[in-house]
Design a protein around this motif. Structure first.
Motif, PDB file in Angstrom:
ATOM      1  N   ALA A  83       0.826  -1.207   0.000  1.00 47.36           N
ATOM      2  CA  ALA A  83       0.000   0.000   0.000  1.00 47.36           C
ATOM      3  C   ALA A  83       0.861   1.258   0.000  1.00 47.36           C
ATOM      4  CB  ALA A  83      -0.941  -0.009   1.207  1.00 47.36           C
ATOM      5  N   GLN A  84       1.955   1.221   0.752  1.00 46.95           N
ATOM      6  CA  GLN A  84       2.845   2.384   0.785  1.00 46.95           C
ATOM      7  C   GLN A  84       3.488   2.608  -0.583  1.00 46.95           C
ATOM      8  OE1 GLN A  84       5.215   2.676   4.287  1.00 46.95           O
ATOM      9  NE2 GLN A  84       6.618   4.184   3.452  1.00 46.95           N
ATOM     10  N   ALA A  85       3.854   1.529  -1.258  1.00 50.46           N
ATOM     11  CA  ALA A  85       4.433   1.654  -2.602  1.00 50.46           C
ATOM     12  C   ALA A  85       3.413   2.233  -3.571  1.00 50.46           C
ATOM     13  CB  ALA A  85       4.914   0.289  -3.095  1.00 50.46           C
ATOM     14  N   ALA A  86       2.175   1.759  -3.495  1.00 50.95           N
ATOM     15  CA  ALA A  86       1.129   2.266  -4.378  1.00 50.95           C
ATOM     16  C   ALA A  86       0.865   3.738  -4.106  1.00 50.95           C
ATOM     17  CB  ALA A  86      -0.146   1.446  -4.196  1.00 50.95           C
ATOM     18  N   LEU A  87       0.790   4.103  -2.833  1.00 52.04           N
ATOM     19  CA  LEU A  87       0.513   5.486  -2.460  1.00 52.04           C
ATOM     20  C   LEU A  87       1.653   6.403  -2.913  1.00 52.04           C
ATOM     21  CD1 LEU A  87      -1.505   7.310  -0.934  1.00 52.04           C
ATOM     22  CD2 LEU A  87      -0.224   6.828   1.162  1.00 52.04           C
ATOM     23  N   THR A  88       2.874   5.940  -2.780  1.00 55.61           N
ATOM     24  CA  THR A  88       4.040   6.746  -3.126  1.00 55.61           C
ATOM     25  C   THR A  88       4.220   6.883  -4.634  1.00 55.61           C
ATOM     26  OG1 THR A  88       5.171   6.074  -1.087  1.00 55.61           O
ATOM     27  CG2 THR A  88       6.536   6.941  -2.862  1.00 55.61           C
ATOM     28  N   GLN A  89       4.054   5.785  -5.354  1.00 51.20           N
ATOM     29  CA  GLN A  89       4.412   5.768  -6.772  1.00 51.20           C
ATOM     30  C   GLN A  89       3.247   6.015  -7.724  1.00 51.20           C
ATOM     31  OE1 GLN A  89       7.268   2.608  -7.880  1.00 51.20           O
ATOM     32  NE2 GLN A  89       7.384   2.093  -5.711  1.00 51.20           N
ATOM     33  N   LEU A  90       2.025   5.847  -7.260  1.00 49.06           N
ATOM     34  CA  LEU A  90       0.888   5.954  -8.172  1.00 49.06           C
ATOM     35  C   LEU A  90      -0.012   7.153  -7.904  1.00 49.06           C
ATOM     36  CD1 LEU A  90      -0.148   2.169  -8.318  1.00 49.06           C
ATOM     37  CD2 LEU A  90       1.274   3.459  -9.946  1.00 49.06           C
ATOM     38  N   THR A  91       0.298   7.945  -6.889  1.00 49.68           N
ATOM     39  CA  THR A  91      -0.521   9.120  -6.591  1.00 49.68           C
ATOM     40  C   THR A  91       0.357  10.358  -6.459  1.00 49.68           C
ATOM     41  OG1 THR A  91      -0.444   8.966  -4.153  1.00 49.68           O
ATOM     42  CG2 THR A  91      -2.104   7.635  -5.286  1.00 49.68           C
ATOM     43  N   GLU A  92      -0.272  11.499  -6.624  1.00 52.30           N
ATOM     44  CA  GLU A  92       0.423  12.776  -6.470  1.00 52.30           C
ATOM     45  C   GLU A  92      -0.243  13.580  -5.367  1.00 52.30           C
ATOM     46  OE1 GLU A  92       0.435  14.781 -10.199  1.00 52.30           O
ATOM     47  OE2 GLU A  92       1.508  13.194 -11.264  1.00 52.30           O
ATOM     48  N   GLY A  93       0.565  14.026  -4.416  1.00 50.55           N
ATOM     49  CA  GLY A  93       0.039  14.838  -3.327  1.00 50.55           C
ATOM     50  C   GLY A  93      -0.714  14.006  -2.304  1.00 50.55           C
ATOM     51  N   PRO A  94      -1.255  14.665  -1.299  1.00 48.50           N
ATOM     52  CA  PRO A  94      -2.006  13.962  -0.245  1.00 48.50           C
ATOM     53  C   PRO A  94      -3.256  13.280  -0.813  1.00 48.50           C
ATOM     54  CG  PRO A  94      -1.400  16.172   0.454  1.00 48.50           C
ATOM     55  CD  PRO A  94      -1.127  16.108  -1.016  1.00 48.50           C
ATOM     56  N   GLN A  95      -3.608  12.148  -0.207  1.00 48.10           N
ATOM     57  CA  GLN A  95      -4.759  11.359  -0.631  1.00 48.10           C
ATOM     58  C   GLN A  95      -5.691  11.098   0.551  1.00 48.10           C
ATOM     59  OE1 GLN A  95      -4.849  10.158  -4.125  1.00 48.10           O
ATOM     60  NE2 GLN A  95      -3.292  11.783  -4.088  1.00 48.10           N
ATOM     61  N   VAL A  96      -6.947  10.848   0.238  1.00 43.92           N
ATOM     62  CA  VAL A  96      -7.902  10.404   1.249  1.00 43.92           C
ATOM     63  C   VAL A  96      -7.960   8.881   1.171  1.00 43.92           C
ATOM     64  CG1 VAL A  96     -10.260  10.476   2.093  1.00 43.92           C
ATOM     65  CG2 VAL A  96      -9.239  12.523   1.087  1.00 43.92           C
TER      66      VAL A  96
END
Length: 251
Positions: A83-96
């Motif tokens: 999940a951390q890899a997905a959040l870091t590499q597949l999103t830009e900026g803060p996410q909900v």
């Protein structure tokens, strides 16, 4: 079912995902134990995000759905790292983050580890520490002995004809990722949704999390009669209404 894209993590695991481009902060769905990204809640959130013009990400942990690996090879630490890899590499900026059941535990781990990436958190029947407080605590002497001697034990599932195979590694690794035993600062808006008819996560878990977490904007909503799936139309509407209440409207 559309063909997913794949992210190869630093550990070599291939994570299947679907990403919707849109405004931020985006929404990231974190599924439950042995579930996948094709479930009712994930698809409902994707449709809502598209209608709102908001970025959205759903993915499968390793050993789940269309991602690589076997389910019994994984543990909480592996799935949190996915999940951390997905959040870091597949999103830009803060996410909900919207975490369902085990996904609620994963969301809390992410919020603790990388709060700068979390604009808000919605827990749906969040199940923090369930490997210890539900599984291990519920095992009888024979099951604990089997887990020690054979490395696994089978538990019946309400969601599949096949039993859950619970490994000793899952239980032991879970103890290194508990969130209800140490301070849990959550400085982002947090909304916890919990059904009173949930047979898998008792209301007491939600109340314990509410009491334990530290933050100025944490709220719990109890829904009378809602079960663990939390997928009835009115439940899904509540999830998106809750999301809309903590994210700014898109242009």
């Amino acid at each position: 079912m559309h063909t997913p894209s794949y992210l190869t993590t630093d550990t070599g695991r291939k994570l299947a995902y679907h990403k919707t481009v849109g405004a931020g902060p985006g929404v990231v769905f974190l599924g439950g134990f042995a579930s996948d990204m094709e479930g009712t809640k994930a698809l409902h959130l994707e449709g809502w995000s598209r209608a709102e013009g908001r970025a959205f990400l759903r993915f499968d942990y390793s050993g789940h759905g269309q991602s690589s690996g076997g389910f019994t090879e994984g543990c909480i630490g592996d799935w949190a790292a996915d999940a951390q890899a997905a959040l870091t590499q597949l999103t830009e900026g803060p996410q909900v983050l919207v975490g369902s059941s085990m996904g609620g535990w994963i969301a809390l781990l992410l919020a603790r580890a990388m709060p700068e990436k979390v604009a808000g958190l919605v827990g749906i029947a969040a199940a923090p520490d369930f490997t210890e407080d539900s599984m291990w605590a519920g095992f009888d002497a024979d099951q604990r002995a089997a887990l020690e001697a054979e490395g696994h034990v089978a538990l019946p599932s309400d969601y599949s004809d096949a039993p859950y195979i619970i490994t000793r590694r899952l239980i032991e690794d879970g103890r290194g990722h508990l969130v209800l035993r140490a301070p849990l600062p959550l400085q982002m808006p947090v909304r916890l949704l919990q059904g009173t008819a949930d047979a898998d996560v008792d209301v007491s878990v939600a109340l314990r999390l509410l009491d334990h977490a530290e933050g100025e904007d944490i709220r719990l909503t109890l829904v009378k009669g809602a079960d663990h799936r939390f997928s009835a139309p009115e439940n899904l509407d509540l999830v998106t209404q809750t999301l809309a209440s903590i994210v700014p409207a898109t242009a």
